[in-house]
Design an enzyme around this catalytic site. Sequence first.
Site, PDB file in Angstrom:
ATOM      1  CB  THR A  79      59.676   5.304   5.998  1.00  0.00           C
ATOM      2  OG1 THR A  79      59.343   4.385   7.074  1.00  0.00           O
ATOM      3  CG2 THR A  79      59.924   4.636   4.552  1.00  0.00           C
ATOM      4  N   GLY A 120      59.118   8.977   0.080  1.00  0.00           N
ATOM      5  CA  GLY A 120      59.258   9.860  -1.334  1.00  0.00           C
ATOM      6  C   GLY A 120      59.253  11.246  -1.088  1.00  0.00           C
ATOM      7  CE  LYS A 150      60.141  -5.459   2.127  1.00  0.00           C
ATOM      8  NZ  LYS A 150      60.819  -4.466   3.322  1.00  0.00           N
ATOM      9  CG  ASN A 165      56.814   0.255   3.494  1.00  0.00           C
ATOM     10  OD1 ASN A 165      57.053  -0.718   4.097  1.00  0.00           O
ATOM     11  ND2 ASN A 165      57.733   1.130   3.351  1.00  0.00           N
ATOM     12  CG  PHE A 208      61.615  -6.191   9.290  1.00  0.00           C
ATOM     13  CD1 PHE A 208      61.620  -4.860   8.220  1.00  0.00           C
ATOM     14  CD2 PHE A 208      62.229  -6.096  10.617  1.00  0.00           C
ATOM     15  CE1 PHE A 208      62.442  -3.839   8.925  1.00  0.00           C
ATOM     16  CE2 PHE A 208      62.701  -5.008  10.856  1.00  0.00           C
ATOM     17  CZ  PHE A 208      62.884  -3.789  10.185  1.00  0.00           C
ATOM     18  CB  SER A 222      61.091  -0.565  10.181  1.00  0.00           C
ATOM     19  OG  SER A 222      60.001  -1.011   9.547  1.00  0.00           O
TER      20      SER A 222
END
Length: 344
Positions: free
Chosen positions: A253, A274, A69, A114, A118, A181
């Site tokens: 995601t 994943g 990050k 997750n 950020f 996100s």
Amino acid sequence: MLNALYPLLRPALFSMDAEDAHHFTLNNLMRAKRMGLAGCIGNSIADDPRTVMGVRFPNPVGLAAGLDKDGAYIDGLAAFGFGFIEVGTVTPRAQPGNPRPRMFRLPQADALINRMGFNNGGVDAFIRNVQASRWKAEGGVLGLNIGKNADTPIERAADDYLYCLERVYPHASYVTVNISSPNTKNLRQLQGASELDSLLSTLKAAQQRLADQHKRYVPVALKIAPDLDDDQVRNIGDALVRHKIDGVIATNTTISRDAVKGLPHAEEAGGLSGRPVFEASTRVVRALREVIGDALPIIGVGGIFSGADARAKIDAGAQLVQVYSGLIYRGPTLVRECASALRR
């Protein structure tokens, strides 16, 4: 060497808290790099160049944003043989992200959840790290991923993106605008038709101004979510073409839990990555390609765990691919496997 050792190391890493294991691994990668042990870490860079967004990529397999990050581990990660590395997401000001624990493994599904939020040290520290790395100086392709601070009202989000764009622009091979996100409140609202139109118009004008200022054109890509219906994909695709955005990264995601119902941690808040996101993200790649035609390139990411998965992204319409969760589960051998599968 690490290719062979990783299956033996993984049980020890997976016995640790997921975020602790993340930092432990990255810190030791950098330690090995500083000791001159890069040749023992992973892979040489596969030579299979592609020119995408006007940038020459040594090979089509990249690292997705989120693993590094703050841009603090670029040179260690470079030893894995990536054709490009994307770091961030970075915000104008440092912020801690969400409370821990905020990263969870779902090994039965080869997945991660997750809700990092950020967490980063701010764009100024980020740039110092990027400048200190040798990867870009030695010709490596480096994507810099930008976002907004959690406490910035969504109505002022463009200000944060502009602030970051202006600062990272001189140091980037390309810039990614992360509006997808699920871990920053209301961020995905920016994928709405009017919000996206306004944001892209603002960013495109800034990009053109910065290109004149720095005498160098740096492409800008948009990172989108997998949780989009056909109308949303169509609206986003039309906006990308209309504003002449240079590329799109599909996808981030997912907030869906359909593929992991009943598994430990499945109900944790956050974005799921994943294997379970592979089909949804590939569907978005395919649908987006139908909308945009050949107007701009797609970088496919989401659920790549094999060379065949990488090939499926390309067949769906992507020009490049990125990995993240697959790297956690498979180790650096995945990079070489994907590069081999995509070799022309």
